[in-house]
Design a protein around this motif. Structure first.
Motif, PDB file in Angstrom:
ATOM      1  N   GLY A 129      75.015  26.966  34.896  1.00 58.22           N
ATOM      2  CA  GLY A 129      75.734  27.677  35.943  1.00 58.22           C
ATOM      3  C   GLY A 129      75.776  26.895  37.240  1.00 58.22           C
ATOM      4  O   GLY A 129      75.026  25.946  37.448  1.00 58.22           O
ATOM      5  N   PRO A 130      76.661  27.305  38.136  1.00 52.51           N
ATOM      6  CA  PRO A 130      76.883  26.549  39.369  1.00 52.51           C
ATOM      7  C   PRO A 130      75.827  26.745  40.450  1.00 52.51           C
ATOM      8  O   PRO A 130      75.684  25.904  41.333  1.00 52.51           O
ATOM      9  N   GLN A 131      75.086  27.865  40.398  1.00 58.54           N
ATOM     10  CA  GLN A 131      74.101  28.131  41.452  1.00 58.54           C
ATOM     11  C   GLN A 131      72.698  28.206  40.850  1.00 58.54           C
ATOM     12  O   GLN A 131      72.484  28.838  39.820  1.00 58.54           O
ATOM     13  N   ALA A 132      71.753  27.568  41.531  1.00 55.11           N
ATOM     14  CA  ALA A 132      70.359  27.620  41.085  1.00 55.11           C
ATOM     15  C   ALA A 132      69.840  29.056  41.187  1.00 55.11           C
ATOM     16  O   ALA A 132      70.116  29.748  42.172  1.00 55.11           O
ATOM     17  N   PRO A 133      69.086  29.506  40.198  1.00 49.37           N
ATOM     18  CA  PRO A 133      68.570  30.876  40.232  1.00 49.37           C
ATOM     19  C   PRO A 133      67.396  31.056  41.208  1.00 49.37           C
ATOM     20  O   PRO A 133      67.049  32.180  41.551  1.00 49.37           O
ATOM     21  N   PHE A 134      66.811  29.949  41.649  1.00 53.47           N
ATOM     22  CA  PHE A 134      65.711  30.002  42.613  1.00 53.47           C
ATOM     23  C   PHE A 134      65.542  28.627  43.246  1.00 53.47           C
ATOM     24  O   PHE A 134      66.120  27.643  42.799  1.00 53.47           O
ATOM     25  N   SER A 135      64.755  28.592  44.302  1.00 55.97           N
ATOM     26  CA  SER A 135      64.453  27.334  44.990  1.00 55.97           C
ATOM     27  C   SER A 135      62.988  27.363  45.396  1.00 55.97           C
ATOM     28  O   SER A 135      62.335  28.411  45.333  1.00 55.97           O
ATOM     29  N   TRP A 136      62.466  26.222  45.807  1.00 52.85           N
ATOM     30  CA  TRP A 136      61.088  26.153  46.274  1.00 52.85           C
ATOM     31  C   TRP A 136      60.930  25.031  47.275  1.00 52.85           C
ATOM     32  O   TRP A 136      61.759  24.133  47.351  1.00 52.85           O
ATOM     33  N   ALA A 137      59.865  25.107  48.050  1.00 51.83           N
ATOM     34  CA  ALA A 137      59.539  24.064  49.025  1.00 51.83           C
ATOM     35  C   ALA A 137      58.029  24.060  49.233  1.00 51.83           C
ATOM     36  O   ALA A 137      57.401  25.121  49.247  1.00 51.83           O
ATOM     37  N   PRO A 138      57.443  22.890  49.392  1.00 54.24           N
ATOM     38  CA  PRO A 138      55.987  22.831  49.586  1.00 54.24           C
ATOM     39  C   PRO A 138      55.582  23.333  50.970  1.00 54.24           C
ATOM     40  O   PRO A 138      56.209  22.994  51.969  1.00 54.24           O
ATOM     41  N   GLY A 153      53.662  26.334  47.370  1.00 54.27           N
ATOM     42  CA  GLY A 153      54.635  26.939  48.275  1.00 54.27           C
ATOM     43  C   GLY A 153      55.308  28.121  47.610  1.00 54.27           C
ATOM     44  O   GLY A 153      54.961  28.513  46.495  1.00 54.27           O
ATOM     45  N   LEU A 154      56.280  28.679  48.327  1.00 50.82           N
ATOM     46  CA  LEU A 154      56.972  29.867  47.844  1.00 50.82           C
ATOM     47  C   LEU A 154      58.179  29.506  46.993  1.00 50.82           C
ATOM     48  O   LEU A 154      58.862  28.513  47.248  1.00 50.82           O
ATOM     49  N   VAL A 155      58.440  30.353  46.014  1.00 54.22           N
ATOM     50  CA  VAL A 155      59.652  30.291  45.205  1.00 54.22           C
ATOM     51  C   VAL A 155      60.548  31.409  45.729  1.00 54.22           C
ATOM     52  O   VAL A 155      60.108  32.549  45.879  1.00 54.22           O
ATOM     53  N   ARG A 156      61.801  31.056  46.037  1.00 56.14           N
ATOM     54  CA  ARG A 156      62.723  32.021  46.641  1.00 56.14           C
ATOM     55  C   ARG A 156      63.980  32.197  45.798  1.00 56.14           C
ATOM     56  O   ARG A 156      64.463  31.246  45.185  1.00 56.14           O
ATOM     57  N   LEU A 157      64.510  33.418  45.811  1.00 56.42           N
ATOM     58  CA  LEU A 157      65.798  33.705  45.195  1.00 56.42           C
ATOM     59  C   LEU A 157      66.906  33.166  46.097  1.00 56.42           C
ATOM     60  O   LEU A 157      66.652  32.837  47.259  1.00 56.42           O
ATOM     61  N   PRO A 158      68.144  33.091  45.592  1.00 61.92           N
ATOM     62  CA  PRO A 158      69.239  32.579  46.428  1.00 61.92           C
ATOM     63  C   PRO A 158      69.420  33.324  47.762  1.00 61.92           C
ATOM     64  O   PRO A 158      69.856  32.731  48.737  1.00 61.92           O
ATOM     65  N   GLY A 178      67.073  34.211  49.631  1.00 62.44           N
ATOM     66  CA  GLY A 178      65.949  33.851  50.491  1.00 62.44           C
ATOM     67  C   GLY A 178      64.692  34.669  50.272  1.00 62.44           C
ATOM     68  O   GLY A 178      63.642  34.359  50.831  1.00 62.44           O
ATOM     69  N   LYS A 179      64.761  35.693  49.458  1.00 69.07           N
ATOM     70  CA  LYS A 179      63.592  36.538  49.208  1.00 69.07           C
ATOM     71  C   LYS A 179      62.550  35.763  48.396  1.00 69.07           C
ATOM     72  O   LYS A 179      62.855  35.209  47.336  1.00 69.07           O
ATOM     73  N   ALA A 180      61.322  35.724  48.910  1.00 69.77           N
ATOM     74  CA  ALA A 180      60.227  35.063  48.186  1.00 69.77           C
ATOM     75  C   ALA A 180      59.762  35.964  47.054  1.00 69.77           C
ATOM     76  O   ALA A 180      59.518  37.159  47.269  1.00 69.77           O
ATOM     77  N   VAL A 181      59.647  35.385  45.855  1.00 68.22           N
ATOM     78  CA  VAL A 181      59.272  36.179  44.690  1.00 68.22           C
ATOM     79  C   VAL A 181      57.988  35.709  44.017  1.00 68.22           C
ATOM     80  O   VAL A 181      57.380  36.450  43.259  1.00 68.22           O
ATOM     81  N   SER A 182      57.592  34.474  44.272  1.00 67.90           N
ATOM     82  CA  SER A 182      56.354  33.981  43.661  1.00 67.90           C
ATOM     83  C   SER A 182      55.872  32.743  44.404  1.00 67.90           C
ATOM     84  O   SER A 182      56.498  32.287  45.351  1.00 67.90           O
ATOM     85  N   ARG A 183      54.738  32.226  43.959  1.00 68.22           N
ATOM     86  CA  ARG A 183      54.146  31.014  44.519  1.00 68.22           C
ATOM     87  C   ARG A 183      53.997  30.009  43.390  1.00 68.22           C
ATOM     88  O   ARG A 183      53.572  30.349  42.294  1.00 68.22           O
ATOM     89  N   LYS A 243      54.174  38.186  54.683  1.00 69.11           N
ATOM     90  CA  LYS A 243      54.585  36.999  55.438  1.00 69.11           C
ATOM     91  C   LYS A 243      55.823  36.323  54.879  1.00 69.11           C
ATOM     92  O   LYS A 243      56.444  35.499  55.547  1.00 69.11           O
ATOM     93  N   ALA A 244      56.199  36.667  53.667  1.00 70.33           N
ATOM     94  CA  ALA A 244      57.255  35.946  52.954  1.00 70.33           C
ATOM     95  C   ALA A 244      58.626  36.036  53.608  1.00 70.33           C
ATOM     96  O   ALA A 244      59.484  35.205  53.335  1.00 70.33           O
ATOM     97  N   ALA A 245      58.842  37.012  54.469  1.00 69.05           N
ATOM     98  CA  ALA A 245      60.144  37.121  55.140  1.00 69.05           C
ATOM     99  C   ALA A 245      60.341  36.014  56.160  1.00 69.05           C
ATOM    100  O   ALA A 245      61.465  35.699  56.538  1.00 69.05           O
ATOM    101  N   GLU A 246      59.259  35.385  56.599  1.00 67.84           N
ATOM    102  CA  GLU A 246      59.354  34.282  57.558  1.00 67.84           C
ATOM    103  C   GLU A 246      59.861  33.035  56.844  1.00 67.84           C
ATOM    104  O   GLU A 246      59.500  32.776  55.708  1.00 67.84           O
ATOM    105  N   PRO A 247      60.682  32.239  57.515  1.00 66.56           N
ATOM    106  CA  PRO A 247      61.140  30.980  56.880  1.00 66.56           C
ATOM    107  C   PRO A 247      59.990  29.995  56.748  1.00 66.56           C
ATOM    108  O   PRO A 247      59.016  30.061  57.500  1.00 66.56           O
ATOM    109  N   ASP A 248      60.122  29.070  55.815  1.00 73.31           N
ATOM    110  CA  ASP A 248      59.110  28.026  55.662  1.00 73.31           C
ATOM    111  C   ASP A 248      59.053  27.192  56.948  1.00 73.31           C
ATOM    112  O   ASP A 248      60.082  26.873  57.548  1.00 73.31           O
TER     113      ASP A 248
END
Length: 156
Positions: A77-86, A102-107, A109-114, A144-149
C-alpha cells in the motif's frame, strides 16, 4: 583484579566523545530504518536487519529472511501503517552494542506502543538490528504520548 586486566578494560572502553559519535550513528541508523518503512522500501529495511536477528513481534521470527517475510505485509500500500523514532540510544562502553527505544505511532500521530532494538556494528562498520521487540505503552507513557518526540527523525 590484576593491573593487566584493569589496563585491558580501560583500553577497551571508549571515551565519552567517541560514544557520543557512535550514539549519533545508531540514532541515524534507526531513523533510516524507520524511513525505509515510510518510503515503502522493504529491501532498504532488510539492510538494517542482521542475518542472525531475532524479532519478537509479530510472533517470534528468527533470521533476516523470516523477519522480512513477516514484515512484508506492512510494506504493502501507499501509506505506512505506522512510524517510529528513537527517543533514547545507549551503548556499551566498548561501543560494540547499542540499544534504542521510542514510540511507535499511527499515521494520525497517536502513539500505540514502544519499540526496543539492540544494534550491533557489523564487520563493514554498519549498524544492524540483532534484537527487536515492541510492547504496549504503560500508563505514564500513554499520558505523555500526545507530546511530539523531542528529536524527531528528519529527512537526510
Amino acid at each position: 583484579m590484576s593491573l593487566a586486566a584493569t589496563l585491558m578494560l580501560a583500553a577497551a572502553a571508549l571515551s565519552g566523545v567517541e560514544l557520543d559519535v557512535l550514539r549519533e550513528q545508531v540514532r541515524g541508523a534507526e531513523c533510516a530504518f524507520a524511513r525505509s518503512m515510510a518510503e515503502r522500501n522493504l529491501a532498504a529495511f532488510g539492510r538494517f536487519v542482521a542475518e542472525d536477528t531475532v524479532f519478537f513481534a509479530p510472533g517470534m521470527r528468527r533470521g533476516r529472511a523470516e523477519v522480512l517475510a513477516g514484515w512484508a505485509r506492512w510494506f504493502e500500500g501507499p501509506q505506512a501503517p505506522f512510524s517510529w523514532a528513537p527517543q533514547q540510544v545507549e551503548l556499551l562502553a566498548d561501543g560494540s552494542l547499542a540499544y534504542s527505544t521510542g514510540l511507535v505511532r499511527l499515521p494520525d500521530g497517536k502513539a500505540v506502543s514502544r519499540f526496543s532494538s539492540v544494534w550491533r556494528r557489523n564487520a563493514q562498520g554498519r549498524w544492524q538490528v540483532v534484537f527487536d521487540h515492541g510492547g504496549p505503552l504503560d500508563e505514564a507513557e500513554r499520558a505523555k504520548a500526545a507530546e511530539p518526540d523531542a528529536r524527531p527523525c528528519t529527512a537526510p
